[in-house]
Motif scaffolding. Structure first.
Motif, PDB file in Angstrom:
ATOM      1  N   LEU A 239       0.825  -1.205   0.000  1.00  0.00           N
ATOM      2  CA  LEU A 239       0.000   0.000   0.000  1.00  0.00           C
ATOM      3  C   LEU A 239       0.858   1.253   0.000  1.00  0.00           C
ATOM      4  CD1 LEU A 239      -2.870   1.149   0.153  1.00  0.00           C
ATOM      5  CD2 LEU A 239      -2.681   1.071   2.654  1.00  0.00           C
ATOM      6  N   LYS A 240       1.936   1.242   0.755  1.00  0.00           N
ATOM      7  CA  LYS A 240       2.829   2.395   0.818  1.00  0.00           C
ATOM      8  C   LYS A 240       3.483   2.644  -0.531  1.00  0.00           C
ATOM      9  CE  LYS A 240       6.811   4.274   3.296  1.00  0.00           C
ATOM     10  NZ  LYS A 240       7.835   4.038   4.354  1.00  0.00           N
ATOM     11  N   ALA A 241       3.906   1.583  -1.210  1.00  0.00           N
ATOM     12  CA  ALA A 241       4.541   1.722  -2.520  1.00  0.00           C
ATOM     13  C   ALA A 241       3.558   2.270  -3.551  1.00  0.00           C
ATOM     14  CB  ALA A 241       5.098   0.373  -2.974  1.00  0.00           C
ATOM     15  N   PHE A 242       2.337   1.721  -3.536  1.00  0.00           N
ATOM     16  CA  PHE A 242       1.333   2.180  -4.505  1.00  0.00           C
ATOM     17  C   PHE A 242       0.895   3.620  -4.229  1.00  0.00           C
ATOM     18  CE2 PHE A 242       0.201  -2.411  -5.446  1.00  0.00           C
ATOM     19  CZ  PHE A 242       0.594  -2.345  -6.781  1.00  0.00           C
ATOM     20  N   SER A 243       0.895   4.012  -2.953  1.00  0.00           N
ATOM     21  CA  SER A 243       0.446   5.361  -2.603  1.00  0.00           C
ATOM     22  C   SER A 243       1.373   6.430  -3.168  1.00  0.00           C
ATOM     23  CB  SER A 243       0.337   5.511  -1.088  1.00  0.00           C
ATOM     24  OG  SER A 243       1.619   5.437  -0.486  1.00  0.00           O
ATOM     25  N   THR A 244       2.651   6.096  -3.329  1.00  0.00           N
ATOM     26  CA  THR A 244       3.602   7.068  -3.879  1.00  0.00           C
ATOM     27  C   THR A 244       3.385   7.278  -5.383  1.00  0.00           C
ATOM     28  OG1 THR A 244       5.288   5.386  -4.378  1.00  0.00           O
ATOM     29  CG2 THR A 244       5.350   6.392  -2.191  1.00  0.00           C
ATOM     30  N   CYS A 245       2.653   6.354  -6.022  1.00  0.00           N
ATOM     31  CA  CYS A 245       2.411   6.444  -7.465  1.00  0.00           C
ATOM     32  C   CYS A 245       0.988   6.888  -7.805  1.00  0.00           C
ATOM     33  CB  CYS A 245       2.659   5.082  -8.127  1.00  0.00           C
ATOM     34  SG  CYS A 245       4.280   4.387  -7.822  1.00  0.00           S
ATOM     35  N   GLY A 246       0.110   6.922  -6.799  1.00  0.00           N
ATOM     36  CA  GLY A 246      -1.298   7.188  -7.058  1.00  0.00           C
ATOM     37  C   GLY A 246      -1.563   8.521  -7.731  1.00  0.00           C
ATOM     38  N   SER A 247      -0.922   9.587  -7.246  1.00  0.00           N
ATOM     39  CA  SER A 247      -1.140  10.923  -7.806  1.00  0.00           C
ATOM     40  C   SER A 247      -0.684  10.984  -9.259  1.00  0.00           C
ATOM     41  CB  SER A 247      -0.372  11.959  -6.976  1.00  0.00           C
ATOM     42  OG  SER A 247      -0.793  11.949  -5.639  1.00  0.00           O
ATOM     43  N   SER A 295      -1.204  17.524  -3.919  1.00  0.00           N
ATOM     44  CA  SER A 295      -1.210  18.026  -2.538  1.00  0.00           C
ATOM     45  C   SER A 295      -2.093  17.178  -1.633  1.00  0.00           C
ATOM     46  CB  SER A 295      -1.700  19.484  -2.503  1.00  0.00           C
ATOM     47  OG  SER A 295      -0.834  20.310  -3.244  1.00  0.00           O
ATOM     48  N   LEU A 296      -3.280  16.803  -2.132  1.00  0.00           N
ATOM     49  CA  LEU A 296      -4.211  16.051  -1.304  1.00  0.00           C
ATOM     50  C   LEU A 296      -3.711  14.645  -1.007  1.00  0.00           C
ATOM     51  CD1 LEU A 296      -7.618  17.131  -2.898  1.00  0.00           C
ATOM     52  CD2 LEU A 296      -6.716  17.812  -0.671  1.00  0.00           C
ATOM     53  N   ARG A 297      -2.914  14.081  -1.897  1.00  0.00           N
ATOM     54  CA  ARG A 297      -2.454  12.703  -1.731  1.00  0.00           C
ATOM     55  C   ARG A 297      -1.008  12.625  -1.244  1.00  0.00           C
ATOM     56  NH1 ARG A 297      -5.523   8.753  -4.378  1.00  0.00           N
ATOM     57  NH2 ARG A 297      -3.676   7.459  -4.423  1.00  0.00           N
ATOM     58  N   ASN A 298      -0.427  13.767  -0.894  1.00  0.00           N
ATOM     59  CA  ASN A 298       0.989  13.784  -0.567  1.00  0.00           C
ATOM     60  C   ASN A 298       1.222  14.557   0.728  1.00  0.00           C
ATOM     61  OD1 ASN A 298       3.847  14.665  -0.576  1.00  0.00           O
ATOM     62  ND2 ASN A 298       3.900  13.648  -2.564  1.00  0.00           N
ATOM     63  N   ARG A 299       1.663  13.855   1.756  1.00  0.00           N
ATOM     64  CA  ARG A 299       1.847  14.490   3.064  1.00  0.00           C
ATOM     65  C   ARG A 299       2.991  15.497   3.048  1.00  0.00           C
ATOM     66  NH1 ARG A 299       1.655  10.446   7.986  1.00  0.00           N
ATOM     67  NH2 ARG A 299      -0.435  10.275   7.079  1.00  0.00           N
ATOM     68  N   ASP A 300       4.047  15.215   2.286  1.00  0.00           N
ATOM     69  CA  ASP A 300       5.171  16.160   2.211  1.00  0.00           C
ATOM     70  C   ASP A 300       4.718  17.496   1.631  1.00  0.00           C
ATOM     71  OD1 ASP A 300       6.986  14.409   3.282  1.00  0.00           O
ATOM     72  OD2 ASP A 300       7.622  13.608   1.338  1.00  0.00           O
ATOM     73  N   MET A 301       3.887  17.448   0.576  1.00  0.00           N
ATOM     74  CA  MET A 301       3.393  18.682  -0.034  1.00  0.00           C
ATOM     75  C   MET A 301       2.468  19.421   0.930  1.00  0.00           C
ATOM     76  SD  MET A 301       4.580  19.660  -2.875  1.00  0.00           S
ATOM     77  CE  MET A 301       3.321  20.924  -3.056  1.00  0.00           C
ATOM     78  N   GLN A 302       1.646  18.691   1.669  1.00  0.00           N
ATOM     79  CA  GLN A 302       0.755  19.319   2.638  1.00  0.00           C
ATOM     80  C   GLN A 302       1.555  20.050   3.708  1.00  0.00           C
ATOM     81  OE1 GLN A 302      -1.857  16.274   4.173  1.00  0.00           O
ATOM     82  NE2 GLN A 302      -2.739  15.808   2.175  1.00  0.00           N
ATOM     83  N   ASN A 303       2.617  19.404   4.209  1.00  0.00           N
ATOM     84  CA  ASN A 303       3.459  20.030   5.228  1.00  0.00           C
ATOM     85  C   ASN A 303       4.183  21.252   4.681  1.00  0.00           C
ATOM     86  OD1 ASN A 303       2.730  18.088   7.133  1.00  0.00           O
ATOM     87  ND2 ASN A 303       4.452  16.749   6.618  1.00  0.00           N
ATOM     88  N   ALA A 304       4.656  21.155   3.426  1.00  0.00           N
ATOM     89  CA  ALA A 304       5.360  22.282   2.814  1.00  0.00           C
ATOM     90  C   ALA A 304       4.429  23.478   2.636  1.00  0.00           C
ATOM     91  CB  ALA A 304       5.945  21.862   1.467  1.00  0.00           C
ATOM     92  N   LEU A 305       3.175  23.201   2.239  1.00  0.00           N
ATOM     93  CA  LEU A 305       2.189  24.283   2.075  1.00  0.00           C
ATOM     94  C   LEU A 305       1.838  24.915   3.417  1.00  0.00           C
ATOM     95  CD1 LEU A 305      -0.130  22.632  -0.605  1.00  0.00           C
ATOM     96  CD2 LEU A 305       1.235  24.695  -0.932  1.00  0.00           C
ATOM     97  N   LYS A 306       1.734  24.091   4.473  1.00  0.00           N
ATOM     98  CA  LYS A 306       1.442  24.622   5.806  1.00  0.00           C
ATOM     99  C   LYS A 306       2.585  25.511   6.290  1.00  0.00           C
ATOM    100  CE  LYS A 306      -1.493  20.736   7.253  1.00  0.00           C
ATOM    101  NZ  LYS A 306      -1.575  19.522   8.123  1.00  0.00           N
ATOM    102  N   LYS A 307       3.827  25.078   6.057  1.00  0.00           N
ATOM    103  CA  LYS A 307       4.981  25.891   6.439  1.00  0.00           C
ATOM    104  C   LYS A 307       4.983  27.215   5.687  1.00  0.00           C
ATOM    105  CE  LYS A 307       8.106  22.016   7.476  1.00  0.00           C
ATOM    106  NZ  LYS A 307       9.341  21.318   7.037  1.00  0.00           N
TER     107      LYS A 307
END
Length: 314
Positions: A239-247, A295-307
């Motif tokens: 699931l973790k591997a597929f989640s990195t490709c979903g977007s 952004s919605l599917r990527n936690r790194d992007m969400q954190n970067a936008l919050k910062k």
């Protein structure tokens, strides 16, 4: 054909999206809103990546920032013309000179294909990250990323030069009304009264090769990714591997699905209304959705936008 009836058109009339006058104003505000969202969302994505040192040096986010910048330019050469055509008088769209039409076509083809090749480069990046993670940092180095981006731009612009040059020799007879909201090769070929066999042949060979090259990179990359992921013993790991490709897969499906419908059919089957609707998908909707999908599917992007938001408030 009688050459007296032939003319070198000095300007064209873009009929726009709809032939119904009562829809022009609502569509104008709809697409104006979508354009603002596209530019704002993609520029926020670029700014968030550039302001986060960790993301800035990641190959995946390097390609994402390039994709966002290209999308801003891509929509900016399409949507303003569309908006002007919607403000045209009843039964008329926006007028565009012959030179401006060819210029718009050039940048449309160049930027649209750059988008396609960047999606291919992102698939290669995901392949290396999942299938060869221990060598990811050495393989996907800064030099390779710059080479992939440069090749994407070079091939796309060479393709655009060829297509636009051939389009400049087209002859137009009685009508100068383009049943579209921007200058694209298909409606121009349909409108022209000159022999378009060369352009049609190129459309099914050279254009097919240019577009299918990154698409095949995506298919091959994800085939190997699928094989690798299926070997992962835990369901959580898969699931973790597929989640990195979903977007990325979501964007690829939207982009290539609509392009295939428009460009890989015989010219005789060109349908103005249906093709205009399909063109909206890859010229307007996909560039607008890209930043939201990532952004919605990527936690790194969400954190970067919050910062980025917190930094602006301070």
């Amino acid at each position: 054909m009688d050459t007296k009836n032939q003319t070198s058109a000095t300007e064209f009339i873009l009929l726009g999206i709809s032939d119904r006058p009562e829809l022009r104003i609502p569509l104008f505000f709809l697409f104006l809103t979508m354009y603002i969202l596209t530019v704002t969302g993609n520029l926020l994505t670029v700014t968030a990546i550039r302001s986060d040192v960790r993301l800035l040096h990641s190959p995946m986010y390097f390609f994402l920032s390039c994709l966002s910048l290209v999308d801003v330019c891509f929509t900016s050469i399409i949507i303003p013309t569309m908006l002007l055509s919607l403000l045209g008088g009843e039964g008329q769209g926006g007028t565009i000179s012959h030179a401006s039409c060819l210029t718009q076509m050039y940048f449309f083809l160049a930027l649209g294909n750059t988008d396609s090749y960047l999606l291919g480069a992102m698939a290669i990046d995901r392949y290396v990250a999942i299938c060869n993670p221990f060598h990811y940092a050495t393989v996907m180095n800064q030099r390779l990323c710059l080479v992939l981006f440069s090749v994407s731009c070079l091939i796309s612009h060479l393709h655009s030069v060829l297509q636009t040059t051939l389009a400049s020799f087209l002859v137009f007879c009685a009508s100068n009304k383009i049943p579209h909201f921007f200058c694209d090769i298909q409606p121009l070929l349909k409108l022209s009264c000159s022999d378009t066999s060369t352009q049609e042949l190129l459309g099914m060979t050279e254009t097919l090769a240019v577009i299918m090259t990154p698409f095949m990179c995506i298919v091959i990359s994800y085939t190997y990714i699928l094989i690798t992921v299926m070997r992962v013993p835990s369901a959580k790991g898969k699931l973790k591997a597929f989640s990195t490709c979903g977007s990325h897969l979501t964007v690829v499906t939207l982009f290539y699905g609509s392009i295939t419908w428009v460009y890989f059919r015989p010219l005789s089957s060109y349908a103005a209304v249906k093709d205009r609707v399909a063109a909206i998908m890859y010229t307007v909707i996909t560039p607008m959705l890209n930043p939201f999908i990532y952004s919605l599917r990527n936690r790194d992007m969400q954190n970067a936008l919050k910062k980025l938001v917190r930094r602006r408030k301070n």
